[in-house]
Design a protein around this motif. Structure first.
Motif, PDB file in Angstrom:
ATOM      1  N   ARG A   1      59.007  28.320  -4.172  1.00 14.43           N
ATOM      2  CA  ARG A   1      59.305  29.336  -3.157  1.00 14.43           C
ATOM      3  C   ARG A   1      60.144  28.783  -2.018  1.00 14.43           C
ATOM      4  N   LEU A   2      60.102  27.461  -1.835  1.00 11.03           N
ATOM      5  CA  LEU A   2      60.800  26.844  -0.704  1.00 11.03           C
ATOM      6  C   LEU A   2      62.248  26.567  -1.084  1.00 11.03           C
ATOM      7  N   GLN A   3      63.023  27.627  -1.184  1.00  9.80           N
ATOM      8  CA  GLN A   3      64.416  27.534  -1.579  1.00  9.80           C
ATOM      9  C   GLN A   3      65.230  28.552  -0.795  1.00  9.80           C
ATOM     10  N   HIS A   4      66.542  28.432  -0.934  1.00  7.56           N
ATOM     11  CA  HIS A   4      67.419  29.387  -0.257  1.00  7.56           C
ATOM     12  C   HIS A   4      67.193  30.811  -0.764  1.00  7.56           C
ATOM     13  N   PHE A   5      67.504  31.762   0.111  1.00  7.43           N
ATOM     14  CA  PHE A   5      67.516  33.186  -0.217  1.00  7.43           C
ATOM     15  C   PHE A   5      66.130  33.767  -0.458  1.00  7.43           C
ATOM     16  N   VAL A   6      65.099  33.142   0.128  1.00 14.14           N
ATOM     17  CA  VAL A   6      63.740  33.669   0.063  1.00 14.14           C
ATOM     18  C   VAL A   6      63.234  33.886   1.485  1.00 14.14           C
ATOM     19  N   ASP A   7      62.718  35.080   1.746  1.00 14.90           N
ATOM     20  CA  ASP A   7      62.062  35.376   3.018  1.00 14.90           C
ATOM     21  C   ASP A   7      60.595  34.983   2.851  1.00 14.90           C
ATOM     22  N   LEU A   8      60.138  34.048   3.677  1.00 14.43           N
ATOM     23  CA  LEU A   8      58.823  33.441   3.493  1.00 14.43           C
ATOM     24  C   LEU A   8      57.866  33.754   4.629  1.00 14.43           C
ATOM     25  N   ASP A   9      56.596  33.765   4.280  1.00 12.09           N
ATOM     26  CA  ASP A   9      55.514  33.697   5.261  1.00 12.09           C
ATOM     27  C   ASP A   9      54.931  32.294   5.102  1.00 12.09           C
ATOM     28  N   VAL A  10      55.233  31.410   6.052  1.00 14.42           N
ATOM     29  CA  VAL A  10      54.853  30.008   5.899  1.00 14.42           C
ATOM     30  C   VAL A  10      53.725  29.644   6.864  1.00 14.42           C
ATOM     31  N   GLN A  11      52.929  28.680   6.444  1.00  7.66           N
ATOM     32  CA  GLN A  11      51.911  28.099   7.302  1.00  7.66           C
ATOM     33  C   GLN A  11      52.312  26.650   7.571  1.00  7.66           C
ATOM     34  N   LEU A  12      52.291  26.268   8.842  1.00  8.31           N
ATOM     35  CA  LEU A  12      52.775  24.962   9.260  1.00  8.31           C
ATOM     36  C   LEU A  12      51.737  24.266  10.118  1.00  8.31           C
ATOM     37  N   TYR A  13      51.640  22.966   9.914  1.00 10.83           N
ATOM     38  CA  TYR A  13      50.735  22.153  10.730  1.00 10.83           C
ATOM     39  C   TYR A  13      51.585  21.204  11.560  1.00 10.83           C
ATOM     40  N   PRO A  14      51.459  21.249  12.887  1.00 13.86           N
ATOM     41  CA  PRO A  14      52.312  20.437  13.748  1.00 13.86           C
ATOM     42  C   PRO A  14      52.100  18.940  13.540  1.00 13.86           C
ATOM     43  N   GLY A  15      53.204  18.198  13.582  1.00 15.09           N
ATOM     44  CA  GLY A  15      53.152  16.746  13.493  1.00 15.09           C
ATOM     45  C   GLY A  15      53.983  16.126  14.596  1.00 15.09           C
ATOM     46  N   ARG A  16      54.013  14.815  14.640  1.00 13.96           N
ATOM     47  CA  ARG A  16      54.739  14.122  15.708  1.00 13.96           C
ATOM     48  C   ARG A  16      56.241  14.344  15.597  1.00 13.96           C
ATOM     49  N   ASN A  17      56.785  14.173  14.401  1.00 19.29           N
ATOM     50  CA  ASN A  17      58.218  14.338  14.193  1.00 19.29           C
ATOM     51  C   ASN A  17      58.557  15.511  13.279  1.00 19.29           C
ATOM     52  N   LEU A  18      57.691  15.787  12.332  1.00 21.61           N
ATOM     53  CA  LEU A  18      57.901  16.869  11.381  1.00 21.61           C
ATOM     54  C   LEU A  18      56.634  17.699  11.275  1.00 21.61           C
ATOM     55  N   GLU A  19      56.810  19.017  11.107  1.00 18.26           N
ATOM     56  CA  GLU A  19      55.674  19.853  10.767  1.00 18.26           C
ATOM     57  C   GLU A  19      55.342  19.610   9.290  1.00 18.26           C
ATOM     58  N   THR A  20      54.156  19.955   8.887  1.00 19.95           N
ATOM     59  CA  THR A  20      53.782  19.910   7.478  1.00 19.95           C
ATOM     60  C   THR A  20      53.642  21.334   6.959  1.00 19.95           C
ATOM     61  N   VAL A  21      54.374  21.632   5.900  1.00 18.93           N
ATOM     62  CA  VAL A  21      54.284  22.962   5.284  1.00 18.93           C
ATOM     63  C   VAL A  21      53.042  22.974   4.396  1.00 18.93           C
ATOM     64  N   THR A  22      52.042  23.739   4.793  1.00 19.46           N
ATOM     65  CA  THR A  22      50.783  23.765   4.040  1.00 19.46           C
ATOM     66  C   THR A  22      50.622  25.022   3.197  1.00 19.46           C
ATOM     67  N   GLY A  23      51.516  25.984   3.345  1.00 24.73           N
ATOM     68  CA  GLY A  23      51.449  27.204   2.548  1.00 24.73           C
ATOM     69  C   GLY A  23      52.731  27.986   2.670  1.00 24.73           C
ATOM     70  N   ALA A  24      53.079  28.739   1.633  1.00 20.16           N
ATOM     71  CA  ALA A  24      54.289  29.561   1.656  1.00 20.16           C
ATOM     72  C   ALA A  24      54.132  30.720   0.684  1.00 20.16           C
ATOM     73  N   ASP A  25      54.231  31.933   1.200  1.00 22.20           N
ATOM     74  CA  ASP A  25      54.170  33.135   0.375  1.00 22.20           C
ATOM     75  C   ASP A  25      55.498  33.869   0.439  1.00 22.20           C
ATOM     76  N   THR A  26      55.950  34.388  -0.683  1.00 21.77           N
ATOM     77  CA  THR A  26      57.208  35.124  -0.731  1.00 21.77           C
ATOM     78  C   THR A  26      57.021  36.533  -0.179  1.00 21.77           C
ATOM     79  N   VAL A  27      57.848  36.877   0.805  1.00 18.75           N
ATOM     80  CA  VAL A  27      57.867  38.238   1.344  1.00 18.75           C
ATOM     81  C   VAL A  27      58.969  39.048   0.672  1.00 18.75           C
ATOM     82  N   ALA A  28      60.139  38.439   0.521  1.00 18.40           N
ATOM     83  CA  ALA A  28      61.268  39.103  -0.147  1.00 18.40           C
ATOM     84  C   ALA A  28      62.146  38.036  -0.790  1.00 18.40           C
ATOM     85  N   TYR A  29      62.722  38.380  -1.931  1.00 25.16           N
ATOM     86  CA  TYR A  29      63.600  37.458  -2.637  1.00 25.16           C
ATOM     87  C   TYR A  29      64.994  38.062  -2.685  1.00 25.16           C
TER      88      TYR A  29
END
Length: 249
Positions: free
Chosen positions: A52-80
């Motif tokens: 799901r983590l690709q171009h041309f996908v509208d996502l509902d993502v869950q992110l966990y904050p980090g020092r330099n990068l967030e961590t993607v912990t979930g991703a649901d497709t809203v529209a393709y």
């Protein structure tokens, strides 16, 4: 202090592999601006959401904050939006140019309001079925530049304000220029090309498409694209690689 995870709507604007199985994902989010995150293990075949983590996908993502990068912990497709884009080279390159430009503008604007995300998703949806992907891209670019405060003047002289239409254009002065103000190196352009740009900047699609489909419309559309690209890259002060690839095809 530990920060809590959060959810947001997002589109992927850039990715690159990281380590053996991870991937760095650059997201244009609706409420948090540009977010850089790591999606751990997504290059493994058993990844729960890697596809799901690709171009041309509208996502509902869950992110966990980090020092330099967030961590993607979930991703649901809203529209393709890939259907109609990925199998058509002209639409694909235009859509990629829109995503790359959105990333550059998000960095330059440092804005966290939802306008750019909403504009990107609307553009991708239109790109799926259009017969004129370059016009859709140019409309996106002109409206995004206007939102960023870089809109070109397309009727009155950008330098002195003299009423148009005019037949010269140069990004250094802000767009259209009269005979007295036009700097050296200005493009000589038909006023119909500037009118087409104005229609695209206001989303007047029926009138814009009528011009593009009429005799000489291809030349006017090509001119409008060249001027739009020149104005964008002048203000960004860097090239948009996808635009270069698109225009070389």
């Amino acid at each position: 202090m530990r920060r809590e995870s959060y959810r947001d709507r997002a589109v992927v604007v850039r990715t690159h592999d990281f380590g053996e199985a991870d991937r760095i994902i650059v997201l244009l989010t609706r409420e948090h601006g540009l977010v850089r995150g790591v999606a751990k293990g997504v290059r493994r075949s058993k990844s729960r959401f890697g596809s799901r983590l690709q171009h041309f996908v509208d996502l509902d993502v869950q992110l966990y904050p980090g020092r330099n990068l967030e961590t993607v912990t979930g991703a649901d497709t809203v529209a393709y939006y890939g259907s109609g884009i990925i199998d058509d080279y002209e639409r694909y390159t235009a859509a990629c140019a829109a995503l790359e430009t959105a990333e550059r503008l998000a960095v330059a604007d440092a804005d966290r309001e939802p306008w750019l995300y909403d504009h990107v998703t609307e553009t991708l949806a239109r790109m799926q079925t259009t017969e004129h992907p370059t016009l859709v891209l140019d409309a996106f670019l002109l409206q995004a530049m206007a939102h960023a405060g870089w809109a070109p003047s397309l009727f009155d002289c950008a330098q002195c304000g003299a009423s148009g239409p005019h037949h010269a254009f140069h990004p250094a002065v802000g767009g259209a220029a009269c005979t007295q103000c036009r700097p050296s190196g200005s493009a000589e352009v038909p006023e119909e090309a500037l009118h087409l740009m104005w229609l695209l900047s206001k989303s007047h699609w029926p009138a814009a498409l009528e011009i593009a489909r009429a005799g000489g419309g291809r030349h006017l559309a090509d001119t409008a694209h060249r001027l739009t690209r020149a104005h964008l890259q002048w203000h960004l002060e860097q090239k948009v690689t996808s635009l270069t690839v698109m225009d070389q095809s």
